[in-house]
Design a protein around this motif. Structure first.
Motif, PDB file in Angstrom:
ATOM      1  N   PHE A   1       0.800  -1.122   0.151  1.00  0.00           N
ATOM      2  CA  PHE A   1      -0.224   0.090  -0.022  1.00  0.00           C
ATOM      3  C   PHE A   1       0.833   1.164  -0.036  1.00  0.00           C
ATOM      4  O   PHE A   1       0.658   2.247   0.684  1.00  0.00           O
ATOM      5  CB  PHE A   1      -0.988  -0.042   1.276  1.00  0.00           C
ATOM      6  CG  PHE A   1      -1.993   0.850   0.897  1.00  0.00           C
ATOM      7  CD1 PHE A   1      -2.781   0.910  -0.222  1.00  0.00           C
ATOM      8  CD2 PHE A   1      -2.699   1.562   2.104  1.00  0.00           C
ATOM      9  CE1 PHE A   1      -3.924   1.903  -0.252  1.00  0.00           C
ATOM     10  CE2 PHE A   1      -3.873   2.508   2.202  1.00  0.00           C
ATOM     11  CZ  PHE A   1      -4.392   2.642   0.725  1.00  0.00           C
TER      12      PHE A   1
ATOM     13  N   HIS B   1      -6.552   2.020  -9.371  1.00  0.00           N
ATOM     14  CA  HIS B   1      -7.697   2.147  -8.163  1.00  0.00           C
ATOM     15  C   HIS B   1      -6.908   1.939  -6.803  1.00  0.00           C
ATOM     16  O   HIS B   1      -7.394   2.580  -5.936  1.00  0.00           O
ATOM     17  CB  HIS B   1      -8.518   1.022  -8.542  1.00  0.00           C
ATOM     18  CG  HIS B   1      -9.402   1.266  -9.704  1.00  0.00           C
ATOM     19  ND1 HIS B   1     -10.427   2.257  -9.409  1.00  0.00           N
ATOM     20  CD2 HIS B   1      -9.849   0.648 -10.691  1.00  0.00           C
ATOM     21  CE1 HIS B   1     -11.137   2.338 -10.614  1.00  0.00           C
ATOM     22  NE2 HIS B   1     -10.630   1.285 -11.473  1.00  0.00           N
ATOM     23  N   LYS B   2      -5.984   1.114  -6.586  1.00  0.00           N
ATOM     24  CA  LYS B   2      -5.352   0.964  -5.311  1.00  0.00           C
ATOM     25  C   LYS B   2      -4.608   2.275  -5.041  1.00  0.00           C
ATOM     26  O   LYS B   2      -4.818   2.804  -3.864  1.00  0.00           O
ATOM     27  CB  LYS B   2      -4.156   0.149  -5.460  1.00  0.00           C
ATOM     28  CG  LYS B   2      -4.638  -1.489  -5.355  1.00  0.00           C
ATOM     29  CD  LYS B   2      -3.524  -2.312  -5.402  1.00  0.00           C
ATOM     30  CE  LYS B   2      -4.031  -4.011  -5.702  1.00  0.00           C
ATOM     31  NZ  LYS B   2      -4.773  -4.261  -4.320  1.00  0.00           N
TER      32      LYS B   2
ATOM     33  N   LEU C   1      -7.275   4.352  -3.401  1.00  0.00           N
ATOM     34  CA  LEU C   1      -7.651   4.223  -2.230  1.00  0.00           C
ATOM     35  C   LEU C   1      -6.825   4.815  -1.181  1.00  0.00           C
ATOM     36  O   LEU C   1      -7.203   5.253   0.050  1.00  0.00           O
ATOM     37  CB  LEU C   1      -7.510   2.593  -1.935  1.00  0.00           C
ATOM     38  CG  LEU C   1      -8.520   1.603  -2.558  1.00  0.00           C
ATOM     39  CD1 LEU C   1      -8.308   0.192  -2.256  1.00  0.00           C
ATOM     40  CD2 LEU C   1      -9.983   1.879  -2.215  1.00  0.00           C
ATOM     41  N   TYR C   2      -5.524   5.142  -1.480  1.00  0.00           N
ATOM     42  CA  TYR C   2      -4.471   5.839  -0.804  1.00  0.00           C
ATOM     43  C   TYR C   2      -4.863   7.208  -0.872  1.00  0.00           C
ATOM     44  O   TYR C   2      -4.929   7.994   0.171  1.00  0.00           O
ATOM     45  CB  TYR C   2      -3.315   5.796  -1.208  1.00  0.00           C
ATOM     46  CG  TYR C   2      -2.174   6.323  -0.373  1.00  0.00           C
ATOM     47  CD1 TYR C   2      -1.549   5.157   0.445  1.00  0.00           C
ATOM     48  CD2 TYR C   2      -1.856   7.563  -0.541  1.00  0.00           C
ATOM     49  CE1 TYR C   2      -0.442   6.128   1.446  1.00  0.00           C
ATOM     50  CE2 TYR C   2      -0.581   8.043   0.197  1.00  0.00           C
ATOM     51  CZ  TYR C   2      -0.362   7.314   1.134  1.00  0.00           C
ATOM     52  OH  TYR C   2       0.799   7.882   2.185  1.00  0.00           O
TER      53      TYR C   2
ATOM     54  N   PRO D   1      -7.954   9.506  -2.772  1.00  0.00           N
ATOM     55  CA  PRO D   1      -9.147   9.539  -3.750  1.00  0.00           C
ATOM     56  C   PRO D   1      -9.080  10.748  -4.484  1.00  0.00           C
ATOM     57  O   PRO D   1      -9.802  10.323  -5.624  1.00  0.00           O
ATOM     58  CB  PRO D   1     -10.275   9.677  -2.762  1.00  0.00           C
ATOM     59  CG  PRO D   1      -9.544   9.119  -1.251  1.00  0.00           C
ATOM     60  CD  PRO D   1      -8.342   9.403  -1.134  1.00  0.00           C
TER      61      PRO D   1
END
Length: 208
Positions: free
Chosen positions: A162, A188-189, A192-193, A195
């Motif tokens: 992450f 997309h990851k 998540l970190y 937006p």
């Protein structure tokens, strides 16, 4: 005989104390030079900081050479910076700290091939050092050697799944390799970190 032994002991003790006093004096001089160099660095007086430290310079001091490598870099004395960092490397061959330092003047001089060799040397000592992995991947990325870049960014993401920087650069690398499905997942990851990450959002628009 006993008197002779006692006299010899006194001489040894005197010699030992003299050596300790000399060592303490050298340490105090070096300590003050380092302290002054930090103060001058904070005032952006890099050349003065170098001068102060050189007055107490010891060629066999790892710390002196490392510090002068950094100050010389800040003063744009790039070849001198490389030289001091190299001396620090020779004094501590297994240390990666001076090699990371040496990367600064090498990068500033634009010697990308030398930079790659240096990061690979670091990784030979510390294979999972994410800073070296990321920086080496970045060199390959900006040289458009995307296959090589992917190897190093993938390892960063495997170690830190992450990590924002690793995810974003691996996504960009996959995009250039036309691995669009993998790139989309990675972007997309990234979101998540963060937006609202503009780089990820713009890249996803290109993939839709």
């Amino acid at each position: 005989m006993e008197t002779l032994i006692r006299s010899f002991g006194i001489i040894l003790a005197f010699t030992f104390c003299s050596q300790l006093n000399a060592q303490d004096g050298n340490f105090n001089k070096l300590n003050l030079a380092f302290e002054s160099s930090y103060e001058l660095e904070a005032e952006y007086k890099y050349e003065e900081a170098i001068k102060v430290l050189k007055a107490a310079y010891k060629e066999d001091s790892y710390e002196c050479n490392l510090r002068l490598g950094w100050l010389s870099y800040l003063a744009s004395q790039l070849m001198e910076s490389k030289s001091y960092y190299q001396m620090a490397i020779e004094l501590k061959p297994f240390a990666i700290e001076p090699k990371f330092g040496k990367a600064y003047p090498i990068y500033a001089l634009g010697n990308m091939e030398e930079l790659k060799i240096l990061y690979k040397e670091i990784l030979s000592t510390a294979p999972n050092n994410t800073s070296a992995l990321y920086k080496l991947g970045s060199v390959y990325f900006y040289q458009q050697s995307y296959d090589e870049a992917e190897k190093y960014f993938s390892k960063v993401v495997n170690l830190f799944p992450f990590d924002y920087d690793g995810l974003l650069m691996l996504a960009h690398t996959n995009f250039h390799l036309k691995k669009f499905r993998e790139a989309k997942v990675l972007y997309h990851k990234v979101l998540l970190y963060n937006p609202n990450d503009e780089a990820a959002l713009e890249s996803l628009k290109l993939l839709d």
